[in-house]
Design an enzyme around this catalytic site. Structure first.
Site, PDB file in Angstrom:
ATOM      1  N   SER A  21       0.989  -1.136  -0.082  1.00  0.00           N
ATOM      2  CA  SER A  21      -0.109  -0.118  -0.128  1.00  0.00           C
ATOM      3  C   SER A  21       0.972   1.389  -0.156  1.00  0.00           C
ATOM      4  O   SER A  21       1.685   1.415  -0.792  1.00  0.00           O
ATOM      5  CB  SER A  21      -0.971  -0.045   1.135  1.00  0.00           C
ATOM      6  OG  SER A  21      -2.091   0.764   1.220  1.00  0.00           O
ATOM      7  N   ASP A  60      -8.167  -5.804  -6.057  1.00  0.00           N
ATOM      8  CA  ASP A  60      -8.213  -4.553  -5.357  1.00  0.00           C
ATOM      9  C   ASP A  60      -8.880  -3.293  -6.320  1.00  0.00           C
ATOM     10  O   ASP A  60      -8.936  -3.065  -7.240  1.00  0.00           O
ATOM     11  CB  ASP A  60      -6.592  -4.098  -5.520  1.00  0.00           C
ATOM     12  CG  ASP A  60      -6.267  -2.908  -4.349  1.00  0.00           C
ATOM     13  OD1 ASP A  60      -6.972  -1.941  -4.100  1.00  0.00           O
ATOM     14  OD2 ASP A  60      -5.095  -3.067  -3.791  1.00  0.00           O
ATOM     15  N   HIS A  62      -7.490  -5.264  -1.415  1.00  0.00           N
ATOM     16  CA  HIS A  62      -6.462  -4.489  -1.126  1.00  0.00           C
ATOM     17  C   HIS A  62      -5.907  -5.077  -0.201  1.00  0.00           C
ATOM     18  O   HIS A  62      -4.642  -5.372   0.200  1.00  0.00           O
ATOM     19  CB  HIS A  62      -6.811  -2.863  -0.900  1.00  0.00           C
ATOM     20  CG  HIS A  62      -5.749  -2.127  -0.481  1.00  0.00           C
ATOM     21  ND1 HIS A  62      -4.680  -2.056  -1.411  1.00  0.00           N
ATOM     22  CD2 HIS A  62      -5.193  -1.681   0.772  1.00  0.00           C
ATOM     23  CE1 HIS A  62      -3.883  -1.202  -1.126  1.00  0.00           C
ATOM     24  NE2 HIS A  62      -4.045  -1.165   0.434  1.00  0.00           N
TER      25      HIS A  62
END
Length: 340
Positions: free
Chosen positions: A133, A286, A315
């Site tokens: 991330s 995602d 995600h």
């Protein structure tokens, strides 16, 4: 062994000139160190932290059964500016406390980490920069700003900039938080609890895929139903500072590895500057760091491989230790990259 025990430390950055021309006064960079730098200085691995997480969140990637073994590598986990551990709205004194904290960029974070490595890690060149991330965004920023220093990059569920749909997602969760009357433009006297809970509930709808909810995969996390999962997200966000969350969110939303004087927003040139052997691992489901955006970027990097993580966890497939099967895929890829 003593040298393999986690050791949390703080490095004083001094008055750090930021990319926007402002100054972060008496900046502090908190970090976790595991293992020791070898005499050659070629075993340093950097694991930047992700949005809303601290150094503790990256620990599931580290250990004797992982390629990231502190007996072999010196592992540095620097905390993101704004995350409540490093300098942040919640822990900075006047005149930069709370809503007065300056805006921080990806480049500001990476340059602070480089300063730390120069001072305390013999200016070692990282053998690998790995992150999930926002950690992955920082890894790509490392490769762009210091192409001659970084040997390998593993970017998991991340892109080198915040693409338009990603920004719309962030605008939405920010609006949910700041609609709380207690927010008071960041000058709140008590936490904006309703806003934090709304932020968490909206975010949870984006963090996992449609299939995650449809197939009740949340039961693998110990939740009997969706309401129990959402209640957990609420409690997790109530434990965080609202200004800290929005400081990091602003860094993410403005994230672009080319948004600095070196590249002057020439995004293709910035991607082309990444010379490290790079593995890009987006998740197939995602919703905001999409596989399509990651693939577009990977094609413009000189030595990048796209390896899609096929998972229904969205995600969160890339979150360290969140879903064991996905984490095993990530660690296998990490081992291959380190041996390349």
């Amino acid at each position: 062994m003593k040298e393999n025990q986690p050791l949390v430390q703080t490095y004083r950055l001094g008055n750090l000139t930021l990319q926007n021309g402002q100054t972060l006064y008496d900046g502090q960079l908190s970090y976790l160190k595991l293992g020791e730098l070898n005499a050659a200085g070629d075993n340093l691995i950097v694991l930047p932290t992700y949005y809303g997480g601290t150094h503790l969140g990256n620990l599931p990637l580290v250990g004797a059964h992982s390629p990231l073994d502190p007996a072999r590598y010196c592992i540095l986990i620097p905390n993101l500016l704004g995350n409540g551990q490093s300098s942040s709205p919640s822990n900075s004194p006047t005149p930069q406390h709370a809503a007065h904290f300056p805006a921080i960029s990806l480049a500001d974070n990476v340059r602070a980490q480089k300063q730390l490595i120069e001072a305390r890690f013999a200016d070692a060149a990282p053998a690998l920069v790995l992150g999930w991330s926002m950690g992955g965004m920082q890894a790509l920023q490392w490769g762009c700003l210091y192409p001659e220093r970084v040997s390998r990059i593993l970017s998991i569920c991340a892109t080198a900039r915040c693409w338009p749909h990603n920004r719309v997602f962030l605008d939405g969760v920010e609006a949910a938080l700041t609609c709380d009357p207690q927010w008071q433009n960041g000058h709140y006297q008590s936490p904006p609890r309703a806003g934090l809970k709304a932020f968490a509930r909206v975010y949870a709808g984006w963090a996992y895929s449609q299939a995650f909810y449809r197939d009740a995969l949340y039961r693998q996390l110990g939740f009997d139903n969706i309401d129990a999962l959402l209640a957990y997200w609420e409690q997790d966000h109530l434990a965080q500072d609202a200004n800290d969350l929005l400081c990091m969110l602003d860094t993410w939303r403005r994230g672009d590895i080319s948004a600095n004087p070196q590249f002057n927003t020439d995004f293709t040139a910035a991607l082309g500057a990444i010379r490290a052997k790079t593995l890009i691992m987006p998740c197939s489901t995602d919703l905001y760091f999409t596989a399509e955006d990651a693939a577009w970027e990977a094609r413009r990097m000189p030595d990048a491989e796209l390896r899609v993580l096929h998972s229904d966890w969205g995600h969160c497939a890339g979150a360290p230790g969140r879903h064991p099967a996905d984490t095993r895929q990530i660690l296998r890829a990490c081992a291959e990259l380190l041996n390349a």
